[in-house]
Design a protein around this motif. Structure first.
Motif, PDB file in Angstrom:
ATOM      1  N   LEU A 757       0.843  -1.193   0.000  1.00 34.26           N
ATOM      2  CA  LEU A 757       0.000   0.000   0.000  1.00 34.26           C
ATOM      3  C   LEU A 757       0.881   1.247   0.000  1.00 34.26           C
ATOM      4  CD1 LEU A 757      -2.501  -1.173   2.774  1.00 34.26           C
ATOM      5  CD2 LEU A 757      -2.919  -1.188   0.307  1.00 34.26           C
ATOM      6  N   PRO A 758       1.709   1.421  -1.031  1.00 32.79           N
ATOM      7  CA  PRO A 758       2.683   2.519  -0.991  1.00 32.79           C
ATOM      8  C   PRO A 758       2.048   3.903  -1.099  1.00 32.79           C
ATOM      9  CG  PRO A 758       2.709   1.450  -3.142  1.00 32.79           C
ATOM     10  CD  PRO A 758       1.828   0.621  -2.264  1.00 32.79           C
ATOM     11  N   TYR A 759       0.799   3.997  -1.530  1.00 27.24           N
ATOM     12  CA  TYR A 759       0.166   5.307  -1.698  1.00 27.24           C
ATOM     13  C   TYR A 759      -0.978   5.516  -0.710  1.00 27.24           C
ATOM     14  CZ  TYR A 759       2.979   4.965  -5.874  1.00 27.24           C
ATOM     15  OH  TYR A 759       4.037   4.815  -6.717  1.00 27.24           O
ATOM     16  N   MET A 760      -0.935   4.773   0.412  1.00 27.11           N
ATOM     17  CA  MET A 760      -1.877   4.981   1.508  1.00 27.11           C
ATOM     18  C   MET A 760      -1.110   5.614   2.672  1.00 27.11           C
ATOM     19  SD  MET A 760      -4.825   3.663   0.464  1.00 27.11           S
ATOM     20  CE  MET A 760      -5.793   3.025   1.822  1.00 27.11           C
ATOM     21  N   LYS A 761      -1.700   6.631   3.288  1.00 20.10           N
ATOM     22  CA  LYS A 761      -1.015   7.360   4.350  1.00 20.10           C
ATOM     23  C   LYS A 761      -1.090   6.604   5.659  1.00 20.10           C
ATOM     24  CE  LYS A 761      -0.196  11.391   4.928  1.00 20.10           C
ATOM     25  NZ  LYS A 761      -0.145  12.787   5.397  1.00 20.10           N
ATOM     26  N   LEU A 762       0.041   6.500   6.339  1.00 23.54           N
ATOM     27  CA  LEU A 762       0.085   5.839   7.633  1.00 23.54           C
ATOM     28  C   LEU A 762      -0.809   6.573   8.628  1.00 23.54           C
ATOM     29  CD1 LEU A 762       3.901   5.038   7.964  1.00 23.54           C
ATOM     30  CD2 LEU A 762       2.062   3.536   7.193  1.00 23.54           C
ATOM     31  N   GLY A 763      -1.574   5.802   9.388  1.00 21.06           N
ATOM     32  CA  GLY A 763      -2.470   6.369  10.382  1.00 21.06           C
ATOM     33  C   GLY A 763      -3.850   6.716   9.852  1.00 21.06           C
ATOM     34  N   LYS A 764      -4.009   6.748   8.523  1.00 23.27           N
ATOM     35  CA  LYS A 764      -5.321   7.040   7.938  1.00 23.27           C
ATOM     36  C   LYS A 764      -6.231   5.824   8.060  1.00 23.27           C
ATOM     37  CE  LYS A 764      -4.945  11.266   6.213  1.00 23.27           C
ATOM     38  NZ  LYS A 764      -5.889  12.355   6.488  1.00 23.27           N
ATOM     39  N   LYS A 765      -7.520   6.069   8.071  1.00 16.53           N
ATOM     40  CA  LYS A 765      -8.496   4.988   8.220  1.00 16.53           C
ATOM     41  C   LYS A 765      -9.187   4.721   6.896  1.00 16.53           C
ATOM     42  CE  LYS A 765      -9.414   5.928  13.098  1.00 16.53           C
ATOM     43  NZ  LYS A 765      -8.664   4.746  13.565  1.00 16.53           N
ATOM     44  N   LEU A 766      -9.587   3.479   6.725  1.00 11.47           N
ATOM     45  CA  LEU A 766     -10.409   3.100   5.576  1.00 11.47           C
ATOM     46  C   LEU A 766     -11.491   2.148   6.052  1.00 11.47           C
ATOM     47  CD1 LEU A 766      -9.502  -0.018   4.515  1.00 11.47           C
ATOM     48  CD2 LEU A 766      -7.479   1.240   3.870  1.00 11.47           C
ATOM     49  N   VAL A 778      -1.131   0.828   8.988  1.00 12.14           N
ATOM     50  CA  VAL A 778       0.014   0.809   9.903  1.00 12.14           C
ATOM     51  C   VAL A 778       1.244   0.291   9.166  1.00 12.14           C
ATOM     52  CG1 VAL A 778      -1.411   0.498  11.963  1.00 12.14           C
ATOM     53  CG2 VAL A 778      -0.569  -1.511  10.729  1.00 12.14           C
ATOM     54  N   LYS A 779       2.395   0.539   9.756  1.00  8.77           N
ATOM     55  CA  LYS A 779       3.660   0.029   9.226  1.00  8.77           C
ATOM     56  C   LYS A 779       4.396  -0.681  10.352  1.00  8.77           C
ATOM     57  CE  LYS A 779       7.815   1.431   6.692  1.00  8.77           C
ATOM     58  NZ  LYS A 779       8.541   2.596   6.098  1.00  8.77           N
ATOM     59  N   ASN A 780       4.480  -1.980  10.232  1.00 13.82           N
ATOM     60  CA  ASN A 780       5.121  -2.795  11.264  1.00 13.82           C
ATOM     61  C   ASN A 780       6.600  -2.987  10.928  1.00 13.82           C
ATOM     62  OD1 ASN A 780       2.617  -3.433  12.703  1.00 13.82           O
ATOM     63  ND2 ASN A 780       2.116  -4.626  10.872  1.00 13.82           N
ATOM     64  N   ILE A 781       7.456  -2.627  11.858  1.00 18.07           N
ATOM     65  CA  ILE A 781       8.908  -2.765  11.643  1.00 18.07           C
ATOM     66  C   ILE A 781       9.487  -3.810  12.587  1.00 18.07           C
ATOM     67  CG2 ILE A 781      11.113  -1.546  11.678  1.00 18.07           C
ATOM     68  CD1 ILE A 781       9.644   0.988  10.932  1.00 18.07           C
ATOM     69  N   TRP A 782       9.219  -3.706  13.867  1.00 16.82           N
ATOM     70  CA  TRP A 782       9.722  -4.666  14.851  1.00 16.82           C
ATOM     71  C   TRP A 782       8.530  -5.341  15.533  1.00 16.82           C
ATOM     72  CZ3 TRP A 782      14.569  -4.676  13.580  1.00 16.82           C
ATOM     73  CH2 TRP A 782      15.190  -3.480  13.201  1.00 16.82           C
ATOM     74  N   ASN A 783       8.742  -6.569  16.004  1.00 17.15           N
ATOM     75  CA  ASN A 783       7.698  -7.346  16.681  1.00 17.15           C
ATOM     76  C   ASN A 783       6.399  -7.370  15.863  1.00 17.15           C
ATOM     77  OD1 ASN A 783       9.454  -7.732  18.914  1.00 17.15           O
ATOM     78  ND2 ASN A 783       8.843  -5.705  19.722  1.00 17.15           N
ATOM     79  N   CYS A 784       6.531  -7.770  14.620  1.00 15.47           N
ATOM     80  CA  CYS A 784       5.408  -7.724  13.683  1.00 15.47           C
ATOM     81  C   CYS A 784       4.361  -8.766  14.047  1.00 15.47           C
ATOM     82  CB  CYS A 784       5.899  -7.973  12.259  1.00 15.47           C
ATOM     83  SG  CYS A 784       7.157  -6.790  11.748  1.00 15.47           S
ATOM     84  N   PRO A 785       3.091  -8.406  14.089  1.00 20.50           N
ATOM     85  CA  PRO A 785       2.025  -9.352  14.423  1.00 20.50           C
ATOM     86  C   PRO A 785       1.734 -10.293  13.258  1.00 20.50           C
ATOM     87  CG  PRO A 785       1.075  -7.233  13.859  1.00 20.50           C
ATOM     88  CD  PRO A 785       2.563  -7.042  13.833  1.00 20.50           C
ATOM     89  N   LEU A 786       0.945 -11.323  13.545  1.00 22.09           N
ATOM     90  CA  LEU A 786       0.552 -12.277  12.515  1.00 22.09           C
ATOM     91  C   LEU A 786      -0.753 -11.833  11.867  1.00 22.09           C
ATOM     92  CD1 LEU A 786       1.266 -15.676  14.356  1.00 22.09           C
ATOM     93  CD2 LEU A 786       2.784 -14.372  12.840  1.00 22.09           C
ATOM     94  N   CYS A 787      -0.889 -12.164  10.605  1.00 19.50           N
ATOM     95  CA  CYS A 787      -2.117 -11.846   9.873  1.00 19.50           C
ATOM     96  C   CYS A 787      -3.243 -12.745  10.360  1.00 19.50           C
ATOM     97  CB  CYS A 787      -1.894 -12.034   8.367  1.00 19.50           C
ATOM     98  SG  CYS A 787      -3.384 -11.840   7.374  1.00 19.50           S
ATOM     99  N   LEU A 799      -3.065  -3.569   7.615  1.00 20.57           N
ATOM    100  CA  LEU A 799      -4.269  -2.921   8.120  1.00 20.57           C
ATOM    101  C   LEU A 799      -4.591  -3.468   9.497  1.00 20.57           C
ATOM    102  CD1 LEU A 799      -6.446  -3.038   4.882  1.00 20.57           C
ATOM    103  CD2 LEU A 799      -5.144  -1.109   5.754  1.00 20.57           C
ATOM    104  N   GLU A 800      -4.983  -2.591  10.405  1.00 22.99           N
ATOM    105  CA  GLU A 800      -5.230  -2.991  11.788  1.00 22.99           C
ATOM    106  C   GLU A 800      -6.611  -2.512  12.227  1.00 22.99           C
ATOM    107  OE1 GLU A 800      -3.242  -2.444  16.244  1.00 22.99           O
ATOM    108  OE2 GLU A 800      -2.356  -1.483  14.487  1.00 22.99           O
ATOM    109  N   CYS A 801      -7.378  -3.422  12.805  1.00 21.99           N
ATOM    110  CA  CYS A 801      -8.632  -3.047  13.449  1.00 21.99           C
ATOM    111  C   CYS A 801      -8.332  -2.911  14.935  1.00 21.99           C
ATOM    112  CB  CYS A 801      -9.719  -4.097  13.204  1.00 21.99           C
ATOM    113  SG  CYS A 801     -11.292  -3.687  13.999  1.00 21.99           S
ATOM    114  N   LYS A 802      -8.426  -1.680  15.461  1.00 21.33           N
ATOM    115  CA  LYS A 802      -7.992  -1.394  16.827  1.00 21.33           C
ATOM    116  C   LYS A 802      -9.103  -1.496  17.855  1.00 21.33           C
ATOM    117  CE  LYS A 802      -4.146   1.562  15.387  1.00 21.33           C
ATOM    118  NZ  LYS A 802      -3.443   2.855  15.577  1.00 21.33           N
ATOM    119  N   GLU A 803     -10.314  -1.832  17.399  1.00 18.15           N
ATOM    120  CA  GLU A 803     -11.407  -1.967  18.361  1.00 18.15           C
ATOM    121  C   GLU A 803     -11.126  -3.149  19.295  1.00 18.15           C
ATOM    122  OE1 GLU A 803     -13.884   0.098  18.752  1.00 18.15           O
ATOM    123  OE2 GLU A 803     -13.168   1.357  17.103  1.00 18.15           O
TER     124      GLU A 803
END
Length: 820
Positions: A757-766, A778-787, A799-803
């Motif tokens: 998703l190179p043209y999606m802004k980090l922190g933006k919602k969809l 989101v952009k995961n660099i360290w301690n990356c979660p599993l899909c 993409l992260e659902c934070k609810e």
């Protein structure tokens, strides 16, 4: 004595400060200032102020304040006219706090909240309007047809959203005979937002809702979903002895099948007999042919229609001769007669092309197109003399387009021009987005061509001894083939009037076309540069930075969403950045990718993102969209910054924009291009093409384990066992582009380096309609979660659902598998 009861001849109306006098016969042309329609018959008016109202409008009992379900937050106040005159004139109910207006016709609609409307199809509550006011002209947002009865309305949408009662009550799922394997589901838009809405039955593009099957890539617009019944699935055609079954083009045998009516390839929907490998286009199969016609091309005899089954047993209605007799009139034959191989009769020597009316006596044949669509004389405004049909089949070169023809041409006896029928209607002056001047059709032919001219659209040689389009402006050498300039992908069909001002049509530098106001300037050498600006899409002033970095290495441009680089504008009050190039983009500009003018916007739909129509990718930030009727074209800023030529480091020659890419594959990613996709191609016989996605790949990228920038690399001489990605540790395909650091010997897949998703802004919602919560980029660099779907590490963009009830991460490619 006749007594006449007098009504009140004068009233005081809230909308005017003078009394209004009753007028029995209104003779002055004027508009009613209540409903904006011409005043006819009885009316009230103030002749001093030229203020008039229909009698019915003047006597309307309107409450000074109402509470309306279309705007439940605040009451609406009655005003003589809208405070926003660009919307409409006449009486209005207005909410000043929300800048919300209702004209009188809409305010008087009787409504109630619609119950049980599926939220997956529309995010807002709908009002059911029982009694439709005929003064309100509406179109259904689903089927695009006018609304005349009860309907549903959404007052929360920016653009009007109205539905027929019948459309709103369509079932969410249907079983259709054209796709019997799976049910079709009702979707609010195309199931594949990177593609245009195209019905697989009628093959037409459309707007609105559709029924789709995701497994079969099959879709129908709702107008045809119920109208296509079983009885239309099979026909008996005169040209074949077996019934013809309605079939889908992708279900035909793998080899290309020509239509045996017009001899063109079968595309889209057709009728066929798979047993005999006999196919007809749907249009050719449903062509209505009269049993007998009299045609001016052959006035001696009528043209007789004979079915396939008895074409050798019918007796001529005119002269009682057998059809094989050379004195027989024109007879429709569906295929050449079965004669010995060495037969030299005329019927065996002609070139058969589908349906043919033939007269063996006169050595004469006609196609269906000749019979139905070729008048003997054509007169057009673009040519001062009439065009006469040459009723003899001859080989010729068209004087307008320079291509050959072997059929019935049209001839101008005065100008001595011979042309195709379709070329007669070529306009004299047109405007295309490929050039900033009008271009004009030239057919003042020169016998000798001294210099070579290159078409600026297809980049092949132009023979100026035939018709072509050129720019009449002095010192402008723009030239194009007649057929290239009028191609549907290049020209929007607008004909420029005679005497049109052919000076530059550049809009970019016009003051009204700029998105920025200059607050402060500085001098750099001889140039004045805006050091502080106010941009239309940001609330605060932005200051220019020429060098250095931002405080956050992940800072992205709000316009193109790429990592920020100098020079750029930034806001001191909030985390907002714009490349200087993105800040200076105009409001409107043409682009070679599209035939209409494009407008800069900074908004997206309910989902929070858009799809670039040039390369089917997601993006946020600025975009350019087309607002022409029924046109949904929109591209991201990366594509908008491209021009019609490209010098790319992957190839030694310049590349040029090409619109028709049927049968072409990208030389970088090897993906096959769709015919309607735009691509860049080398015209030096190199067979090198780049799709827009590969053409816009950044030349450098960053990798979290590398101190140096990775460089986009176009070839790799490594041994096969060395072709691995250093991030995901999976194999890399040979001859595929990749990112490489020579200092550290690190190699990465393209998507591993720049993300999916190179043209999606980090922190933006969809938002996706099948999940109740929004997703955050989101952009995961360290301690990356599993899909959540595939179980693999979400390394990089995801993409992260934070609810709290969800709290999961998912790859973009896995998102569709989350559908509930």
């Amino acid at each position: 004595c006749l007594r006449v009861a007098r009504k009140e001849m004068e009233i005081q109306h809230f909308s005017h400060h003078h009394p209004l006098v009753f007028i029995q016969d209104h003779s002055v042309a004027a508009l009613c200032l209540g409903c904006e329609k011409p005043v006819e018959g009885w009316s009230y008016g103030c002749s001093q102020c030229e203020f008039y109202l229909h009698k019915g409008c003047a006597e309307l009992e309107l409450a000074p304040q109402i509470q309306h379900p279309f705007h439940p937050k605040h009451p609406l106040n009655l005003l003589p006219k809208s405070p926003y005159p660009s919307k409409f004139q006449g009486f209005a109910y207005n909410c000043g706090a929300c800048q919300f207006d209702l004209d009188i016709n809409c305010a008087l609609l009787q409504s109630s909240i619609a119950a049980n409307f599926p939220n997956s199809l529309h995010p807002h509550p709908l009002f059911f309007i029982q009694n439709h006011n005929r003064e309100v002209e509406l179109d259904c947002s689903w089927c695009q047809k006018p609304i005349s009865g009860p309907f549903y309305h959404c007052s929360d949408c920016t653009y009007p959203f109205n539905l027929h009662k019948e459309c709103a009550e369509l079932p969410l799922e249907i079983q259709h005979p054209l796709n019997p394997k799976h049910p079709l589901t009702l979707f609010p838009d195309s199931l594949y937002p990177w593609d245009k809405n195209r019905c697989h039955l009628c093959c037409k593009e459309f707007r609105g809702f559709s029924y789709n099957c995701g497994a079969c890539y099959f879709g129908l617009h709702i107008n045809l979903s119920e109208s296509w019944k079983e009885k239309e699935m099979e026909i008996q055609h005169f040209k074949h002895h077996h019934p013809l079954v309605f079939i889908q083009a992708h279900s035909v045998a793998s080899k290309a099948a020509p239509c045996l009516g017009c001899q063109k390839p079968v595309e889209g929907w057709s009728y066929g007999c798979t047993q005999c490998e006999f196919y007809l286009h749907k249009g050719c199969a449903e062509l209505e042919l009269a049993p007998k016609i009299q045609h001016p091309f052959h006035p001696k005899h009528p043209l007789i229609f004979l079915p396939n089954s008895d074409r050798y047993s019918r007796i001529c209605d005119l002269c009682d001769y057998h059809p094989c007799d050379r004195k027989h009139p024109l007879t429709l034959l569906s295929q050449p007669p079965t004669h010995p191989q060495i037969c030299s009769c005329y019927l065996c020597r002609i070139q058969w092309k589908g349906f043919v009316y033939s007269c063996s006596l006169c050595n004469f044949d006609l196609t269906i197109d000749d019979v139905l669509f070729s008048p003997p004389t054509i007169t057009v405004a673009s040519h001062e003399h009439p065009w006469m049909l040459v009723s003899t089949k001859i080989y010729f070169l068209c004087d307008f387009c320079g291509t050959d023809g072997d059929h019935f041409p049209y001839f101008c006896a005065t100008c001595h021009l011979i042309v195709h029928k379709n070329c007669i209607s070529l306009p004299l002056h047109i405007m295309i987005t490929r050039h900033h001047h009008t271009i004009s059709l030239s057919y003042s032919f020169r016998p000798n061509q001294v210099e070579d001219w290159m078409c600026k659209i297809c980049y092949e040689k132009v023979d100026i001894s035939y018709g072509h389009y050129r720019c009449p402006a002095s010192r402008c050498r723009y030239i194009a083939h007649a057929l290239c300039a009028t191609d549907k992908a290049i020209w929007d069909g607008t004909i420029m009037p005679k005497g049109y001002d052919e000076r530059s049509e550049e809009l970019v530098d016009e003051p009204w076309n700029l998105n920025t106001d200059v607050v402060e300037q500085i001098r750099i050498g001889e140039l004045m540069v805006a050091s502080e600006i106010k941009h239309s899409y940001h609330d605060h002033n932005l200051r220019l930075t020429f060098s250095g970095k931002t405080k956050d290495d992940d800072s992205e441009c709000d316009g193109c969403t790429r990592p920020i680089s100098t020079p750029f504008y930034s806001c001191e009050q909030c985390k907002s950045f714009l490349h200087k190039e993105c800040a200076e983009l105009p409001k409107e500009m043409p682009h070679p990718f599209h035939k209409h003018l494009l407008t800069l916007v900074n908004s997206h739909g309910e989902c929070g993102y858009s799809w670039c129509r040039a390369y089917r990718r997601l993006y946020q930030g600025f975009s350019y969209r087309c607002y022409d009727v029924d046109c949904r074209f929109g591209i991201d800023i990366q594509c908008m910054l491209l021009s019609d030529t490209l010098k790319h480091p992957s190839h030694e020659h310049s590349l040029f924009v090409v619109h028709n890419n049927e049968g072409t594959s990208c030389s970088a990613c090897f993906k096959r291009l769709y015919p309607w996709e735009v691509a860049y191609r080398c015209m030096k016989r190199c067979d090198f093409s780049l799709d827009v996605g590969c053409a816009t790949l950044p030349l450098t990228a960053w990798y979290k384990y590398d101190r140096h920038a990775l460089t986009l690399t176009f070839s790799d001489d490594s041994e096969p066992f060395q072709l691995y990605c250093d991030l995901c540790e999976k194999k890399r395909k040979p001859n595929r582009w990749f990112y490489y650091c020579a200092d550290c010997d690190n190699s990465l897949h393209l998507n591993c380096a720049i993300g999916y998703l190179p043209y999606m802004k980090l922190g933006k919602k969809l938002k996706e309609y099948w999940h109740k919560h929004p997703f955050t980029v989101v952009k995961n660099i360290w301690n990356c979660p599993l899909c959540k779907v595939c179980g693999e590490v979400c390394n990089g963009q995801a993409l992260e659902c934070k609810e709290s009830e969800c709290n999961f991460t998912v790859h973009w490619n896995c998102l569709w598998d989350l559908r509930e």
